[in-house]
Design a protein around this motif. Structure first.
Motif, mmCIF file in Angstrom:
data_model
loop_
_atom_site.group_PDB
_atom_site.id
_atom_site.type_symbol
_atom_site.label_atom_id
_atom_site.label_comp_id
_atom_site.label_asym_id
_atom_site.label_seq_id
_atom_site.Cartn_x
_atom_site.Cartn_y
_atom_site.Cartn_z
ATOM 1 N N LEU A 26 0.715 -1.856 -0.215
ATOM 2 C CA LEU A 26 0.214 0.016 0.261
ATOM 3 C C LEU A 26 0.871 1.045 0.453
ATOM 4 C CD1 LEU A 26 -3.176 1.263 0.045
ATOM 5 C CD2 LEU A 26 -2.954 1.439 2.699
ATOM 6 N N ALA A 27 2.188 1.412 1.062
ATOM 7 C CA ALA A 27 2.407 2.153 0.844
ATOM 8 C C ALA A 27 3.160 2.790 -0.338
ATOM 9 C CB ALA A 27 4.069 1.801 1.710
ATOM 10 N N GLU A 28 3.830 1.435 -1.237
ATOM 11 C CA GLU A 28 4.560 1.983 -2.857
ATOM 12 C C GLU A 28 3.299 2.384 -3.750
ATOM 13 O OE1 GLU A 28 6.135 -2.123 -3.241
ATOM 14 O OE2 GLU A 28 7.957 -1.672 -2.618
ATOM 15 N N LEU A 29 2.128 2.323 -3.585
ATOM 16 C CA LEU A 29 1.379 2.397 -3.876
ATOM 17 C C LEU A 29 0.610 3.370 -4.204
ATOM 18 C CD1 LEU A 29 -1.648 0.307 -5.460
ATOM 19 C CD2 LEU A 29 -2.169 2.085 -4.670
ATOM 20 N N VAL A 30 0.933 4.253 -2.879
ATOM 21 C CA VAL A 30 0.299 5.831 -2.724
ATOM 22 C C VAL A 30 1.795 6.261 -3.616
ATOM 23 C CG1 VAL A 30 0.608 7.094 -1.064
ATOM 24 C CG2 VAL A 30 -1.042 5.163 -0.932
ATOM 25 N N THR A 31 2.366 6.333 -3.142
ATOM 26 C CA THR A 31 4.093 6.592 -3.799
ATOM 27 C C THR A 31 3.839 7.334 -5.093
ATOM 28 O OG1 THR A 31 5.237 6.111 -1.261
ATOM 29 C CG2 THR A 31 6.582 6.995 -3.469
ATOM 30 N N LYS A 32 3.749 6.177 -5.543
ATOM 31 C CA LYS A 32 3.895 5.600 -7.225
ATOM 32 C C LYS A 32 1.981 6.450 -7.379
ATOM 33 C CE LYS A 32 6.015 1.315 -7.719
ATOM 34 N NZ LYS A 32 6.619 0.973 -9.186
ATOM 35 N N ALA A 33 1.625 6.855 -6.746
ATOM 36 C CA ALA A 33 0.463 7.384 -7.518
ATOM 37 C C ALA A 33 0.914 9.206 -7.054
ATOM 38 C CB ALA A 33 -1.362 6.905 -6.749
ATOM 39 N N HIS A 34 1.311 9.123 -6.055
ATOM 40 C CA HIS A 34 1.246 10.635 -5.771
ATOM 41 C C HIS A 34 2.216 11.499 -6.835
ATOM 42 C CE1 HIS A 34 -1.101 10.414 -1.092
ATOM 43 N NE2 HIS A 34 -1.810 10.214 -2.072
ATOM 44 N N ALA A 35 3.215 10.176 -7.255
ATOM 45 C CA ALA A 35 4.518 10.440 -8.369
ATOM 46 C C ALA A 35 3.830 11.259 -8.980
ATOM 47 C CB ALA A 35 5.755 9.916 -8.088
ATOM 48 N N LYS A 36 2.537 10.408 -9.960
ATOM 49 C CA LYS A 36 2.163 10.885 -11.254
ATOM 50 C C LYS A 36 0.949 12.212 -10.605
ATOM 51 C CE LYS A 36 3.332 6.736 -13.250
ATOM 52 N NZ LYS A 36 3.558 7.288 -14.529
ATOM 53 N N GLY A 37 0.171 12.555 -9.588
ATOM 54 C CA GLY A 37 -0.554 13.278 -9.529
ATOM 55 C C GLY A 37 -1.727 12.592 -9.340
ATOM 56 N N ILE A 38 -1.812 11.491 -9.061
ATOM 57 C CA ILE A 38 -3.153 10.786 -8.903
ATOM 58 C C ILE A 38 -3.348 10.347 -7.140
ATOM 59 C CG2 ILE A 38 -3.967 9.318 -9.463
ATOM 60 C CD1 ILE A 38 -2.302 8.228 -11.287
ATOM 61 N N ARG A 39 -4.414 10.627 -6.616
ATOM 62 C CA ARG A 39 -4.656 10.781 -5.500
ATOM 63 C C ARG A 39 -5.329 9.311 -5.227
ATOM 64 N NH1 ARG A 39 -3.532 15.652 -7.519
ATOM 65 N NH2 ARG A 39 -2.921 17.200 -5.406
ATOM 66 N N ILE A 40 -5.505 8.820 -3.683
ATOM 67 C CA ILE A 40 -6.221 7.237 -3.691
ATOM 68 C C ILE A 40 -7.051 7.739 -2.220
ATOM 69 C CG2 ILE A 40 -5.485 5.006 -2.631
ATOM 70 C CD1 ILE A 40 -4.380 5.864 -5.370
ATOM 71 N N MET A 41 -8.255 7.265 -2.840
ATOM 72 C CA MET A 41 -9.437 6.897 -1.984
ATOM 73 C C MET A 41 -9.802 5.740 -1.000
ATOM 74 S SD MET A 41 -13.279 8.232 -2.902
ATOM 75 C CE MET A 41 -12.933 9.723 -2.756
ATOM 76 N N LEU A 42 -9.610 5.792 -0.074
ATOM 77 C CA LEU A 42 -10.132 4.378 0.189
ATOM 78 C C LEU A 42 -11.449 4.275 0.491
ATOM 79 C CD1 LEU A 42 -7.331 3.335 2.866
ATOM 80 C CD2 LEU A 42 -7.057 2.692 0.466
ATOM 81 N N ASP A 43 -11.903 2.651 0.441
ATOM 82 C CA ASP A 43 -13.293 2.845 1.156
ATOM 83 C C ASP A 43 -13.135 1.907 2.757
ATOM 84 O OD1 ASP A 43 -16.298 1.149 0.832
ATOM 85 O OD2 ASP A 43 -15.441 1.361 -1.457
ATOM 86 N N GLY A 44 -13.917 2.605 3.454
ATOM 87 C CA GLY A 44 -14.351 2.338 4.745
ATOM 88 C C GLY A 44 -15.409 1.891 4.807
ATOM 89 N N VAL A 45 -15.793 0.862 5.731
ATOM 90 C CA VAL A 45 -17.113 0.309 6.202
ATOM 91 C C VAL A 45 -16.846 0.416 8.278
ATOM 92 C CG1 VAL A 45 -18.969 -1.920 6.088
ATOM 93 C CG2 VAL A 45 -16.859 -1.695 4.435
#
Length: 559
Positions: free
Chosen positions: A146-165
């Motif tokens: 997850l840490a790597e995913l967020v870092t990679k996304a942010h490097a491309k200006g992509i935000r990450i949204m999780l789904d909360g129950v």
């Protein structure tokens, strides 16, 4: 050596010129920064995917926690994971589609066993059957993933949204025991006739409902204590809980444990938003507290990670209030009570009405309605539009025969656009042998993307529109204005601080030669780029004359 007065004067002049040059350079840089396209949540191009069904980033399919029983068709784990999402970020798939937000289904640890709901055995591949909110399910990956995913996304200006129950736990099985009675209720089932019979009830049989209205102090479930001790993290988790309750002053009630666990992902990984699941089944005050803690966690993460901060946007929240539609404005009506979820922690509500509006209204009726509503009654908020999803059995284009039209309507309508994985590739929503919502949840059709010309043509259309939308906040967050009905041409304009954005778009046009009026958007002599064809033109006599094979034009200022 002593410098002569003349030499000193020359040095002074050179230094002055250098300083002026520096100032001019800094002004140029500042201007570029000011004109750079900002990320605007209300105009976002969001991609929603099922974590288990998108892509397996591992060499082989791996199944964890002994989930090896035979399931109903498409009701087991297929192997998709966080690494698969990261792989597609690396490959630029989301960049080409103009995506600037990725939302994926919950990744917290699911119940270990499966249940039979009359559709064959089902495991929690979808992520909505939580067993331990503080852990990531091994089938989806690890915290490192997850840490790597967020870092990679942010490097491309992509935000990450999780789904909360927060509303419910996972079902009860022989392995997965029911949570204590001071944590959950196991009945009655909701009948949705009023507020009480929607919130203080279970959604379906064998889906224990968290007592979110409770303010009673409760102990941790024994099974969770035992699990944490076996995993060697009991002391760490208890210390973290103690610190949370000491800081907030909240009672140790069920909802606050879950809020703490969910917001830990913000504190640790810097995620940018949450989609709240089954929101209307939880007392609205819970969501107010949830947003408060999300905001605290996000601001805390930014202070600890200043070099990783993308911008000054606040944490963003989207609510799934089932059957809410944009025409209802800010209130959702339970029959005996109206609730304004925008004023209880949410920036945005999923718009269940969009698919019907898209089917029944002309482009102008659709666009003007949404622009008017978002710039009046819903000003300051937004809605999330979708045409298909993981649990809507009546999608706009069930047989995937209108994929081009779907892209045009979704990506050009004001509000946030939600691409459900495979919308852009015509992934089939009719899978033989499935029952219920399983037909909506097939693996992503990557082979079609590689080899099917029709799929590639459809994807290219979505890519062009998605990229244009990403580059222009005016499309989703701006003001719509019709310029001409025949040919159908309209503008979108957006203003935020010193940033201005304007575009001119034409739809259902003649293929070949056409004249497109610019209205008051682009003055005579202005060079404009037509983004669908990639060609550049000059505005003359208030219009652009062009000859293309397309029935759509997307005009932007030539940079």
């Amino acid at each position: 050596m002593k410098k002569s007065p003349l030499l000193l004067l020359i040095l002074l002049l050179l230094n002055t010129q250098f300083t002026i040059a520096q100032i001019k350079k800094s002004k140029t840089v500042l201007t570029k920064k000011m004109t750079k396209t900002p990320f605007v949540w209300e105009g976002a191009n969001l991609y929603f995917l099922m974590t288990d069904r998108f892509l397996n980033g591992n060499p082989t399919k791996e199944i964890y926690l002994n989930r090896n029983k035979t399931t109903g068709k498409l009701r087991g784990f297929e192997g998709g994971n966080l690494k698969g999402i990261s792989q597609k970020i690396d490959e630029g798939y989301f960049d080409k589609l103009g995506v600037n937000v990725i939302w994926f289904t919950p990744i917290v640890e699911q119940i270990q066993d499966g249940v039979d709901e009359g559709t064959g055995l089902s495991y929690g591949f979808h992520g909505y059957w939580a067993r331990d909110w503080s852990a990531i399910d091994p089938n989806f990956g690890t915290k490192k993933d997850l840490a790597e995913l967020v870092t990679k996304a942010h490097a491309k200006g992509i935000r990450i949204m999780l789904d909360g129950v927060i509303n419910h736990t996972g079902p009860v099985t022989d392995i997965d025991t029911v949570w204590p009675e001071d944590w959950v209720r196991t009945g009655p089932q909701c009948d949705y006739k009023n507020y009480g019979n929607t919130t203080a009830c279970t959604l379906v049989k064998n889906l224990p409902d968290v007592l979110t209205e409770s303010h009673q102090n409760v102990d941790l479930p024994p099974f969770l204590v035992e699990k944490w001790k076996k995993e060697g993290r009991y002391d760490q988790e208890i210390a973290s809980l103690d610190a949370f309750f000491k800081r907030t002053g909240y009672p140790r009630a069920p909802k606050y444990y879950i809020i703490k666990w969910l917001t830990d992902y913000i504190l640790e990984f810097g995620i940018d938003g949450y989609r709240g699941d089954t929101v209307k089944h939880v007392d609205e005050d819970v969501w107010t507290d949830f947003k408060t803690e999300c905001h605290y966690a996000f601001e805390t993460w930014k202070k600890k990670n200043p070099s990783k901060v993308l911008d000054q946007n606040s944490f963003y929240t989207v609510a799934e209030v089932y059957n809410y539609g944009i025409s209802a404005g800010q209130n959702f009506d339970f029959g005996d009570k109206k609730v304004n979820y925008f004023q209880h922690g949410f920036d945005n509500l999923i718009n269940f009405e969009f698919k019907w509006n898209a089917a029944q209204k002309s482009y102008e009726e659709l666009f003007s309605m949404y622009s008017n509503q978002l710039n009046s009654e819903l000003k300051g908020y937004s809605v999330l539009n979708y045409l298909s999803s993981h649990d809507d059995g009546s999608p706009f284009d069930a047989k995937r025969i209108k994929s081009i039209e779907s892209g045009t309507k979704l990506l050009l309508t004001p509000g946030i656009s939600q691409i459900y994985y495979g919308d852009e590739t015509g992934r089939s929503l009719v899978v033989e042998g499935t029952q219920g919502d399983a037909t909506l949840r097939s693996p992503m059709n990557w082979e079609d993307v590689k080899s099917n010309p029709e799929t590639q043509k459809t994807l290219q259309h979505w890519q062009k529109l998605g990229t244009f939308r990403k580059n222009h906040p005016a499309i989703g967050a701006g003001v719509h204005q019709e310029i001409s009905s025949k040919p159908y041409v309209f503008s979108r304009t957006f203003l935020k601080g010193k940033y201005k954005d304007a575009v001119v778009i034409g739809l259902d046009l003649n293929r070949g030669k056409k004249e497109i009026p610019m209205g008051t958007i682009f003055k005579n002599g202005t060079k404009v780029r037509e983004a669908y064809s990639g060609k550049t033109y000059t505005v003359t006599n208030g219009k652009v004359i062009l000859d293309t094979d397309f029935d759509i034009v997307l005009f932007e200022l030539k940079k």
